[in-house]
Design a protein around this motif. Structure first.
Motif, PDB file in Angstrom:
ATOM      1  N   ASN A 279       0.833  -1.207   0.000  1.00 28.08           N
ATOM      2  CA  ASN A 279       0.000   0.000   0.000  1.00 28.08           C
ATOM      3  C   ASN A 279       0.866   1.255   0.000  1.00 28.08           C
ATOM      4  O   ASN A 279       0.560   2.240  -0.689  1.00 28.08           O
ATOM      5  CB  ASN A 279      -0.913   0.000   1.221  1.00 28.08           C
ATOM      6  N   ALA A 280       1.970   1.216   0.760  1.00 31.02           N
ATOM      7  CA  ALA A 280       2.887   2.356   0.787  1.00 31.02           C
ATOM      8  C   ALA A 280       3.519   2.583  -0.587  1.00 31.02           C
ATOM      9  O   ALA A 280       3.678   3.731  -1.033  1.00 31.02           O
ATOM     10  CB  ALA A 280       3.978   2.130   1.830  1.00 31.02           C
ATOM     11  N   ALA A 281       3.876   1.511  -1.273  1.00 34.82           N
ATOM     12  CA  ALA A 281       4.456   1.639  -2.614  1.00 34.82           C
ATOM     13  C   ALA A 281       3.444   2.244  -3.584  1.00 34.82           C
ATOM     14  O   ALA A 281       3.792   3.070  -4.434  1.00 34.82           O
ATOM     15  CB  ALA A 281       4.931   0.279  -3.112  1.00 34.82           C
ATOM     16  N   TRP A 282       2.170   1.844  -3.437  1.00 39.60           N
ATOM     17  CA  TRP A 282       1.132   2.454  -4.280  1.00 39.60           C
ATOM     18  C   TRP A 282       0.987   3.939  -3.973  1.00 39.60           C
ATOM     19  O   TRP A 282       0.825   4.759  -4.874  1.00 39.60           O
ATOM     20  CB  TRP A 282      -0.201   1.731  -4.074  1.00 39.60           C
ATOM     21  N   ASP A 283       1.039   4.297  -2.691  1.00 43.16           N
ATOM     22  CA  ASP A 283       0.950   5.708  -2.312  1.00 43.16           C
ATOM     23  C   ASP A 283       2.164   6.499  -2.787  1.00 43.16           C
ATOM     24  O   ASP A 283       2.045   7.633  -3.247  1.00 43.16           O
ATOM     25  CB  ASP A 283       0.835   5.850  -0.791  1.00 43.16           C
ATOM     26  N   ALA A 284       3.346   5.900  -2.657  1.00 45.78           N
ATOM     27  CA  ALA A 284       4.585   6.602  -3.001  1.00 45.78           C
ATOM     28  C   ALA A 284       4.739   6.786  -4.505  1.00 45.78           C
ATOM     29  O   ALA A 284       5.287   7.796  -4.962  1.00 45.78           O
ATOM     30  CB  ALA A 284       5.786   5.827  -2.452  1.00 45.78           C
TER      31      ALA A 284
END
Length: 344
Positions: free
Chosen positions: A136-141
């Motif tokens: 999820n963090a990679a999608w946000d970043a």
């Protein structure tokens, strides 16, 4: 007729115990799962154990299958891998991951479990919840080709984020932590490592996961102009001071939060929670993630072990809990007369 299981409960902040619980009768769309292993989330779960969930966040911080309420008594946890004993034919006998607390057996809707892929050992699959956070963090970043990235904080979440981001083409990732022994974890994951004072600057993106004021301030210092800090830390009831003077405005820096409770808006229209979890479990086919499991105990030891994890006496990353040979009453059904009969 009833069947029972054993579950870990936080009786009050700092004090846990194992209780016998009664399982509901499974419905036609349910599964009965026998737990193989669980994981302790050192960040959120130890904060819950210490009683550090602010009253304003009691609803937002509920785990999917939590019983009780903060600050206690409460049954809390969400890293569970088990074997389906009853349920739909396509799930029976399969290892599954579920966002369920520490309990020997449980009954949930079949839609609440995700099959563990054949190439992923069940003990490693307890990391799925943390890898899901990293996805999820990679999608946000949304890193770009060739980005220079630092991940500040080499705990469970930070290490998983670094491992996931390092898979992007031509991206350079440096894992930053104040503990030099975390260099071994970085090496196992295939990413560079640096102590905070030696970390490379001019980063396009910094992901902060140390849950410390100093780590967040250092994250801002490492950014290139117009760079972004993605904040993954959750501070509970602690207040954090952030240096927004000096060059913060002139360099047009950004601080943005990321939280796994919502699927990233970058993918929310096309991906759901089940898709995200399946992706996380697939990534765990890489044996490098084994470096994140740094401790283990039996289920019966959990009331004595969790205080030591919460205090920092037991350092490390993911602590895995084994359920070998647990006798939880599954093999005997008790009727009103107290007799036991075979479940057939």
């Amino acid at each position: 007729m009833t069947r029972t299981a054993r579950a870990f409960w936080l009786r009050s902040p700092g004090h846990g115990e194992i209780r016998q619980v009664t399982l509901p009768d499974p419905g036609p769309g349910d599964v009965v799962v026998r737990t193989l292993c669980t994981g302790v989330s050192r960040g959120t779960e130890t904060l819950v154990f210490r009683g550090g969930v602010p009253e304003s966040q009691h609803t937002a911080m509920r785990a999917p299958f939590q019983d009780g309420a903060f600050p206690g008594p409460v049954k809390y946890g969400y890293l569970n891998v088990g074997l389906v004993e009853e349920g739909p034919r396509d799930l029976r006998g399969r290892a599954v991951f579920c966002l369920y607390p520490h309990q020997t057996r449980y009954v949930v809707p079949a839609s609440a479990v995700t099959p563990v892929p054949a190439g992923v050992p069940a003990p490693r699959a307890v990391l799925a919840g943390t890898v899901e956070t990293a996805v999820n963090a990679a999608w946000d970043a949304a890193p770009l080709l060739g980005d220079r990235i630092a991940v500040v904080g080499a705990g469970m979440v930070g290490a998983c984020v670094a491992a996931v981001l390092a898979r992007f083409p031509a991206v350079r990732v440096q894992l930053v932590d104040a503990r030099p022994e975390r260099a071994e974890v970085a090496r196992a994951l295939g990413v560079d490592f640096a102590l905070p004072g030696e970390a490379a600057g001019d980063r396009d993106l910094v992901v902060h996961a140390s849950a410390t004021e100093q780590g967040l301030a250092r994250s801002l210092e490492l950014l290139a102009p117009e760079g972004t800090v993605l904040e993954l830390s959750w501070y509970g009831d602690r207040r954090v001071s952030l240096p927004l003077g000096e060059a913060f405005h002139s360099r047009r820096l950004v601080v943005r939060s990321s939280q796994v409770g919502t699927v990233s808006p970058a993918r929310g229209a096309r991906r759901g929670y089940a898709d995200r979890m399946a992706l996380a479990l697939g990534l765990l086919a890489d044996p490098a993630f084994d470096a994140l499991v740094t401790g283990e105990c039996g289920f019966e030891e959990l009331p004595e072990v969790l205080p030591r994890l919460a205090s920092g006496e037991l350092p490390g990353l993911c602590h895995r809990v084994r359920y070998d040979g647990e006798d939880d009453g599954h093999d005997a059904y008790e009727d009103d007369g107290g007799s036991a009969v075979s479940p057939g």
